[in-house]
Design an enzyme around this catalytic site. Structure first.
Site, PDB file in Angstrom:
ATOM      1  N   LYS A 289      52.719  18.132  18.717  1.00 30.51           N
ATOM      2  CA  LYS A 289      52.624  17.243  17.558  1.00 30.51           C
ATOM      3  C   LYS A 289      53.831  17.468  16.665  1.00 30.51           C
ATOM      4  O   LYS A 289      54.105  18.590  16.260  1.00 30.51           O
ATOM      5  CB  LYS A 289      51.331  17.532  16.784  1.00 30.51           C
ATOM      6  N   ASP A 294      53.543  15.133   6.573  1.00 34.38           N
ATOM      7  CA  ASP A 294      52.224  14.502   6.575  1.00 34.38           C
ATOM      8  C   ASP A 294      51.708  14.369   5.149  1.00 34.38           C
ATOM      9  O   ASP A 294      51.150  15.309   4.585  1.00 34.38           O
ATOM     10  CB  ASP A 294      51.262  15.351   7.428  1.00 34.38           C
ATOM     11  N   LYS A 301      46.875  12.813   0.716  1.00 31.29           N
ATOM     12  CA  LYS A 301      46.450  14.190   0.476  1.00 31.29           C
ATOM     13  C   LYS A 301      46.598  14.531  -1.001  1.00 31.29           C
ATOM     14  O   LYS A 301      47.440  13.957  -1.690  1.00 31.29           O
ATOM     15  CB  LYS A 301      47.360  15.151   1.262  1.00 31.29           C
ATOM     16  N   ASP A 312      54.187  20.366   9.657  1.00 30.71           N
ATOM     17  CA  ASP A 312      53.249  19.636  10.521  1.00 30.71           C
ATOM     18  C   ASP A 312      53.896  19.209  11.847  1.00 30.71           C
ATOM     19  O   ASP A 312      53.289  18.516  12.648  1.00 30.71           O
ATOM     20  CB  ASP A 312      52.686  18.419   9.769  1.00 30.71           C
ATOM     21  N   ASP A 371      44.846  10.180   7.514  1.00 30.40           N
ATOM     22  CA  ASP A 371      45.278  11.576   7.517  1.00 30.40           C
ATOM     23  C   ASP A 371      44.919  12.295   8.831  1.00 30.40           C
ATOM     24  O   ASP A 371      45.368  13.410   9.070  1.00 30.40           O
ATOM     25  CB  ASP A 371      44.654  12.302   6.321  1.00 30.40           C
ATOM     26  N   GLU A 373      46.168  11.833  11.664  1.00 31.98           N
ATOM     27  CA  GLU A 373      47.250  11.133  12.358  1.00 31.98           C
ATOM     28  C   GLU A 373      47.752  11.872  13.593  1.00 31.98           C
ATOM     29  O   GLU A 373      48.284  11.254  14.516  1.00 31.98           O
ATOM     30  CB  GLU A 373      48.410  10.875  11.388  1.00 31.98           C
ATOM     31  N   ARG A 375      46.246  13.341  16.057  1.00 36.84           N
ATOM     32  CA  ARG A 375      45.582  12.916  17.295  1.00 36.84           C
ATOM     33  C   ARG A 375      46.064  11.525  17.732  1.00 36.84           C
ATOM     34  O   ARG A 375      46.014  11.191  18.907  1.00 36.84           O
ATOM     35  CB  ARG A 375      44.051  12.971  17.105  1.00 36.84           C
TER      36      ARG A 375
HETATM   37  N1  BES Z   1      48.219  18.229   9.420  1.00 41.15           N
HETATM   38  C1  BES Z   1      46.879  18.139   9.016  1.00 41.15           C
HETATM   39  C2  BES Z   1      46.100  19.416   9.312  1.00 41.15           C
HETATM   40  C3  BES Z   1      46.333  20.551   8.364  1.00 41.15           C
HETATM   41  C4  BES Z   1      45.740  20.553   7.120  1.00 41.15           C
HETATM   42  C5  BES Z   1      47.068  21.626   8.756  1.00 41.15           C
HETATM   43  C6  BES Z   1      45.949  21.636   6.285  1.00 41.15           C
HETATM   44  C7  BES Z   1      47.253  22.708   7.933  1.00 41.15           C
HETATM   45  C8  BES Z   1      46.694  22.714   6.684  1.00 41.15           C
HETATM   46  C9  BES Z   1      46.180  17.003   9.751  1.00 41.15           C
HETATM   47  O1  BES Z   1      46.961  15.898  10.030  1.00 41.15           O
HETATM   48  C10 BES Z   1      45.073  16.523   8.863  1.00 41.15           C
HETATM   49  O2  BES Z   1      45.361  16.064   7.809  1.00 41.15           O
HETATM   50  N2  BES Z   1      43.840  16.674   9.316  1.00 41.15           N
HETATM   51  C11 BES Z   1      42.720  16.302   8.536  1.00 41.15           C
HETATM   52  C12 BES Z   1      41.734  15.630   9.444  1.00 41.15           C
HETATM   53  C13 BES Z   1      40.596  14.964   8.715  1.00 41.15           C
HETATM   54  C14 BES Z   1      41.093  13.783   7.930  1.00 41.15           C
HETATM   55  C15 BES Z   1      39.568  14.539   9.729  1.00 41.15           C
HETATM   56  C16 BES Z   1      42.124  17.569   7.914  1.00 41.15           C
HETATM   57  O3  BES Z   1      42.102  18.597   8.564  1.00 41.15           O
HETATM   58  O4  BES Z   1      41.731  17.506   6.768  1.00 41.15           O
HETATM   59 ZN    ZN Z   2      48.995  16.270  10.210  1.00 40.71          ZN
HETATM   60 MN    MN Z   3      47.030  14.553   8.367  1.00 45.35          MN
END
Ligand code: BES
Ligand code: ZN
Ligand code: MN
Length: 517
Positions: A289, A294, A301, A312, A371, A373, A375
């Site tokens: 990825k 992000d 966020k 990210d 968010d 994204e 996947r």
């Molecule tokens: N890049 C983030 C995951 C992340 C969050 C990594 C905080 C490290 C610290 C990912 O793209 C994301 O935002 N995931 C969301 C998914 C949710 C919307 C289902 C998450 O983990 O909040």
């Molecule tokens: Zn992300």
């Molecule tokens: Mn995200």
């Protein structure tokens, strides 16, 4: 331009910022030779078995008995290391005594060796040499110790400085040696290989750290593309392809493309093919990825710590690093690395919650949260890699905040559709101290991506966020053996040591390369 000047220039552009030491060599010395050995810092890792070491006995003789006295005194003290200056009777300028860990835990061993290059940098030494004069941890051999010594020296001598003009402290350490004692030619060959491997893995970790540490405005999908293309000049054996948005569109990667729609930075996908094995051998495929920033997109966020989303792209960075290690080592394996890069921004063009896109697999996806994204880029890359007829596929991604809740910063989350592959990867994590912990991918979790408006939704309910993300990906990986490593908790550190970690490069290299032989 003269060939060497040209190569050096390439190395400078592509490399210098993360290639820290020029070399780590291995020296096979007898007791007689060690007393004449010149080094600005001789590091001696000891425990109470030091009396049995030939090198130490000779150094003791040459220092008229003061060397063993110093070690005894040190071992009885609380200090974890002590610096002896201008030891009479030795050619080495300074000696740094370091206590060897008395437990088996790989983590403690890594910590012990981590301190050595940091100490050398703070003492402003240009070179160091390490002698290991302690007992081996249970179940590990000398080559294991040599490999992690070299890896930890290279990877912890790294200091990020490329966006500092005036306040950067450059690492002073330029070279290191690992000293072994009177090994047979056969054992010495293995020892050298282990050190070489450790150095290459350390360098690969630095490459991954460097890409991650770069600010997002200095590390866009197009900038990463340029760095990937640059690898070709250093390692002509690599076959590199890059895909722009038009290429991704003709591959019908509607899901991948939906992520970058809000950004002015165009998305990119890169493939790096390394063929060091027989052409009949199926490749291992790594998919990373690479979200260069992000923001969350329209599902924006919150501000606190949002800067951390420059990391990210660490999954893609770990693929980049691992490919460098394989090429550097001329490994006899076939591996394809794929980096799926995009920037996730809100804008008038951005994908909106509720939008439905069509993935390369033909499955439609309702994007309920922009968010989620990672996947969305990964699923299309995972469909694409079928064409390589992979032995198996491993994707690496900073995918969920939930994995940080579950496992914190010590273990990556591992999920797989093939338990043998999962066991192998867990094992490699244990060996390298780059550990992963498995979470389930049971069928009862898989309903979480159901929706009335598309074949799949990109989010599930409140619980088990890490498993939900993996379940989503599992709908694209039916055709091969697959594992998913969620590195959201392990790819970078917060606080005083804020920065990339280079994980899970050690785990991946161990998996691909196997034991030193
Ligand atoms: N890049 C983030 C995951 C992340 C969050 C990594 C905080 C490290 C610290 C990912 O793209 C994301 O935002 N995931 C969301 C998914 C949710 C919307 C289902 C998450 O983990 O909040
Ligand atoms: Zn992300
Ligand atoms: Mn995200």
């Amino acid at each position: 331009m003269h060939y060497n000047t040209r190569v050096n220039k390439i190395i400078e552009e592509q490399y210098m910022s993360y290639k820290v030491l020029n070399t780590i060599s291995t020296k096979n010395l007898s007791g007689k030779e060690i007393v004449k050995y010149k080094s600005s810092l001789l590091v001696v890792v000891v425990d109470k078995t030091f009396t049995k070491n030939e090198l130490i006995s000779n150094m003791d003789e040459s220092t008229k008995g003061s060397f063993k006295r110093s070690i005894r005194h040190f071992l009885n003290s609380k200090a974890s290391s002590v610096n002896l200056q201008n030891v009479n009777g030795l050619q080495a300028k300074d000696v740094l005594l370091v206590k060897s860990p008395d437990q088996e835990d790989t983590f403690v061993w890594l910590d012990c060796f981590k301190a050595i290059p940091k100490m050398a940098n703070s003492l402003e030494k240009r070179d160091l040499s390490v002698i290991f004069a302690a007992s081996l941890p249970k179940g590990k051999d000398l080559n294991w110790v040599l490999e992690i010594t070299a890896r930890q020296i290279e990877s912890n001598a790294y200091i990020f400085g490329s966006s500092k003009n005036k306040t950067v402290k450059k690492p002073s350490l330029k070279s290191a040696s690992v000293i072994v004692n009177s090994l047979s030619p056969k054992d010495f060959t293995l020892a050298r290989k282990a050190v070489k491997r450790g150095f290459a893995v350390g360098e690969a970790m630095n490459a991954a750290k460097f890409l991650g540490d770069l600010p997002a405005n200095h590390c866009t999908p197009r900038i990463i593309e340029r760095k990937v293309k640059g690898l070709k000049k250093l390692f002509p054996k690599l076959k590199i392809k890059t895909f722009g948005e038009k290429d991704l569109a003709s591959l019908k990667m509607g899901s991948f493309l939906s992520v970058g729609r809000g950004s002015d930075e165009p998305s990119r996908m890169m493939t790096i093919e390394y063929t060091g094995g027989k052409s009949s051998e199926k490749p291992i495929v790594l998919v990373g990825k690479g979200i260069t920033f992000d923001t969350g997109g329209i599902s924006l966020k919150p501000s606190p710590a949002m800067d951390e989303m420059k990391w990210d792209m660490c999954g893609a960075a770990s693929v980049f690093g691992t490919m460098i290690a394989l090429a550097r080592l001329n490994a006899k394996v076939n591996v394809v690395g794929v980096m799926a890069c995009a920037e996730n921004m809100p804008s008038a063009h951005a994908t909106k919650p509720g939008d439905v896109v069509t993935s390369m697999s033909g499955q439609t996806i309702e994007i309920l949260n922009t968010d989620a994204e990672g996947r969305l880029v990964l699923c299309d890359a995972l469909t694409y890699v079928k064409r390589f007829k992979p032995a198996h596929v491993i994707d690496i991604a900073t995918l969920t905040g939930a994995v940080v809740v579950a496992l914190g910063n010590f273990a990556s989350g591992l999920m797989a559709n093939d338990q043998k592959l999962a066991d192998k990867l867990l094992d490699c994590g244990e060996i390298t101290g780059d550990r992963a912990w498995q979470l389930p991918l049971w069928n009862e979790y898989k309903a979480c991506t159901k929706t009335n408006f598309a074949d799949l939704a990109n989010i599930g309910g409140a619980g088990a966020g890490t498993v939900t993300a993996a379940c989503f990906l599992s709908k694209f990986t039916d055709d091969y053996s697959w594992a998913h490593i969620d590195i959201a908790g392990t790819a970078w550190m917060k606080g005083a040591e804020k920065g990339g970690t280079g994980r899970p490069v050690p785990l991946l290299c161990q998996h691909i390369l196997g034991a030193v032989k």
